[in-house]
Enzyme design. Structure first.
Site, PDB file in Angstrom:
ATOM      1  N   LYS A 195      36.229  73.731  -4.543  1.00 11.00           N
ATOM      2  CA  LYS A 195      35.490  72.574  -4.397  1.00 11.00           C
ATOM      3  C   LYS A 195      34.129  72.820  -5.511  1.00 11.00           C
ATOM      4  O   LYS A 195      33.574  73.646  -5.557  1.00 11.00           O
ATOM      5  CB  LYS A 195      34.948  72.268  -3.310  1.00 11.00           C
ATOM      6  CG  LYS A 195      36.045  71.484  -2.118  1.00 11.00           C
ATOM      7  CD  LYS A 195      35.667  71.269  -0.758  1.00 11.00           C
ATOM      8  CE  LYS A 195      36.564  70.351   0.058  1.00 11.00           C
ATOM      9  NZ  LYS A 195      35.975  70.093   1.530  1.00 11.00           N
ATOM     10  N   HIS A 263      47.273  72.221   5.777  1.00  8.02           N
ATOM     11  CA  HIS A 263      45.609  72.690   5.925  1.00  8.02           C
ATOM     12  C   HIS A 263      45.505  73.797   7.131  1.00  8.02           C
ATOM     13  O   HIS A 263      44.749  74.699   7.137  1.00  8.02           O
ATOM     14  CB  HIS A 263      44.726  71.699   5.872  1.00  8.02           C
ATOM     15  CG  HIS A 263      43.298  71.771   5.602  1.00  8.02           C
ATOM     16  ND1 HIS A 263      43.009  72.437   4.348  1.00  8.02           N
ATOM     17  CD2 HIS A 263      42.343  72.233   6.344  1.00  8.02           C
ATOM     18  CE1 HIS A 263      41.685  72.707   4.164  1.00  8.02           C
ATOM     19  NE2 HIS A 263      41.268  72.493   5.370  1.00  8.02           N
ATOM     20  N   ARG A 266      45.626  77.315   6.104  1.00  7.61           N
ATOM     21  CA  ARG A 266      44.415  77.855   5.812  1.00  7.61           C
ATOM     22  C   ARG A 266      43.399  78.267   7.059  1.00  7.61           C
ATOM     23  O   ARG A 266      42.918  79.284   7.017  1.00  7.61           O
ATOM     24  CB  ARG A 266      43.757  76.640   4.813  1.00  7.61           C
ATOM     25  CG  ARG A 266      42.249  77.127   4.509  1.00  7.61           C
ATOM     26  CD  ARG A 266      41.837  76.271   3.274  1.00  7.61           C
ATOM     27  NE  ARG A 266      40.366  75.954   3.176  1.00  7.61           N
ATOM     28  CZ  ARG A 266      39.504  76.768   2.482  1.00  7.61           C
ATOM     29  NH1 ARG A 266      40.153  77.622   1.715  1.00  7.61           N
ATOM     30  NH2 ARG A 266      38.173  76.449   2.717  1.00  7.61           N
ATOM     31  N   HIS A 289      33.669  78.786   1.424  1.00 10.45           N
ATOM     32  CA  HIS A 289      32.703  78.067   2.038  1.00 10.45           C
ATOM     33  C   HIS A 289      31.174  78.197   1.385  1.00 10.45           C
ATOM     34  O   HIS A 289      30.675  79.327   1.163  1.00 10.45           O
ATOM     35  CB  HIS A 289      32.468  78.338   3.375  1.00 10.45           C
ATOM     36  CG  HIS A 289      33.790  77.842   4.140  1.00 10.45           C
ATOM     37  ND1 HIS A 289      34.248  78.264   5.368  1.00 10.45           N
ATOM     38  CD2 HIS A 289      34.748  76.725   3.977  1.00 10.45           C
ATOM     39  CE1 HIS A 289      35.251  77.652   5.865  1.00 10.45           C
ATOM     40  NE2 HIS A 289      35.677  76.869   4.978  1.00 10.45           N
ATOM     41  N   TYR A 298      35.161  79.126  13.038  1.00 14.91           N
ATOM     42  CA  TYR A 298      36.180  79.925  13.371  1.00 14.91           C
ATOM     43  C   TYR A 298      35.933  80.882  14.416  1.00 14.91           C
ATOM     44  O   TYR A 298      36.919  81.539  15.414  1.00 14.91           O
ATOM     45  CB  TYR A 298      37.073  80.683  12.234  1.00 14.91           C
ATOM     46  CG  TYR A 298      37.586  79.506  11.076  1.00 14.91           C
ATOM     47  CD1 TYR A 298      38.678  79.062  11.544  1.00 14.91           C
ATOM     48  CD2 TYR A 298      36.695  79.169   9.966  1.00 14.91           C
ATOM     49  CE1 TYR A 298      39.354  78.108  10.428  1.00 14.91           C
ATOM     50  CE2 TYR A 298      37.270  78.320   9.247  1.00 14.91           C
ATOM     51  CZ  TYR A 298      38.278  77.926   9.351  1.00 14.91           C
ATOM     52  OH  TYR A 298      38.949  76.888   8.429  1.00 14.91           O
TER      53      TYR A 298
END
Length: 320
Positions: A195, A263, A266, A289, A298
């Site tokens: 990203k 996803h 992931r 991230h 997480y």
């Protein structure tokens, strides 16, 4: 620019439409936001301008600069009454703030009302990882051996899913890999474009390399070095939808819920690493991230799983 968010179709005055064209072009070009995000932001601006125009007058730039907080709260209340979720409202407000910053940069003045309106509170949904066995099964072509599909297609899908679970890639990142960068042989790392067009290095474990090599061995097309590693049935770039459909087909065989998407692999990568004492900062870097707070979600997943196991197994947790 998609027809749906074409600035000429915006309900605002000509000066607003001209600045909207410049803003959307900047989002797509300079900031390199995804086409889907640019389309969503354009749609959010169009809906806001339509709301303002219900009085019968097309909103111009002075109207936007002179907005009061009550105008924005009224718009948000109207959208919520239409059933818009808090998450979508938050994105709509982000779009308006982005457009307001553009107007300010261009010398039109500050839309002060936007700073006086709080973003709606959104309960953050916890990622839903797959069980380890299910995640591993999805990365093997054996699970789909009974399907009437060419072996190379099954190997291709397995290789893509192996990259998602074995390296923590987003599906777009996996499909953006060039043939020349294929992780094969002695390659133990892969550079990924994520990203914001930021690159990061991820380690590649042996099962992932083996899956990619098997796909390349069976692929009937001559892959161009600078072209995509993964191709569709006719040799063109592979669509994410193909992988999504493949995973949907596997859900039934594995008895998994609809949250088992590409996803989710992931998410599983991160959660399973954390469960095996993986270091949070390292996982952040592997996932790409920008903020550690994004990765910290997480830890909540792992804690929730432990609590569930406690409730299911501990004698003192049993309900009488």
């Amino acid at each position: 620019m998609t027809h749906d968010v074409c600035p000429d179709l915006l309900p605002g005055a000509p000066d607003v439409r001209a600045e909207a064209a410049s803003w959307l072009g900047g989002l797509a070009g300079e900031r390199r936001l995804s086409p889907a995000t640019v389309e969503a932001y354009g749609r959010d601006l169009r809906q806001f301008l339509a709301h303002l125009g219900r009085s019968g007058t097309a909103a111009d730039i002075p109207t936007l600069v002179g907005l009061k907080p009550r105008d924005l709260r009224g718009y948000m209340a109207a959208r919520r009454a239409e059933g818009l979720s808090g998450r979508s409202l938050m994105r709509a407000l982000a779009a308006l703030r982005s457009f307001a910053r553009h107007l300010d940069r261009e010398g039109h003045g500050t839309v002060a009302a936007l700073s006086a309106v709080r973003s709606p509170k959104v309960e953050r949904r916890l990622p839903r990882p797959l069980p380890v066995r299910a995640a591993i099964a999805m990365t093997s072509p054996d699970l789909r051996a009974g399907e009437e599909r060419p072996d190379w297609v099954l190997a291709r899908d397995a290789a893509v899913l192996a990259l998602l679970y074995g390296c923590g890639l987003r599906i777009g990142e996996a499909l953006a890999i060039r043939r020349r960068d294929a992780p094969t042989g002695d390659t133990d790392s892969l550079t990924v474009l994520g990203k914001g067009r930021k690159t990061r290095g991820v380690p590649v474990i042996a099962p992932v390399r083996a899956a990619v090599e098997e796909y390349l061995r069976l692929c009937p097309y001559r892959l161009v070095e600078d072209g995509p590693l993964f191709v569709g049935a006719r040799g063109g770039p592979l669509s994410p939808r193909v992988i999504q459909f493949a995973v949907a087909a596997m859900r039934g065989a594995l008895g998994l819920p609809e949250t088992a998407t590409p996803h989710a692999l992931r998410h599983s990568f991160a959660t399973h690493l954390l469960a095996r004492q993986g270091e949070l900062r390292a996982i952040q870097e592997l996932l790409g991230h920008a903020s550690l707070a994004t990765t910290q979600v997480y830890t909540k997943v792992d804690a929730a799983r432990l609590l569930h196991a406690f409730d299911a197994a501990h004698p003192r947790a049993q309900r009488v």
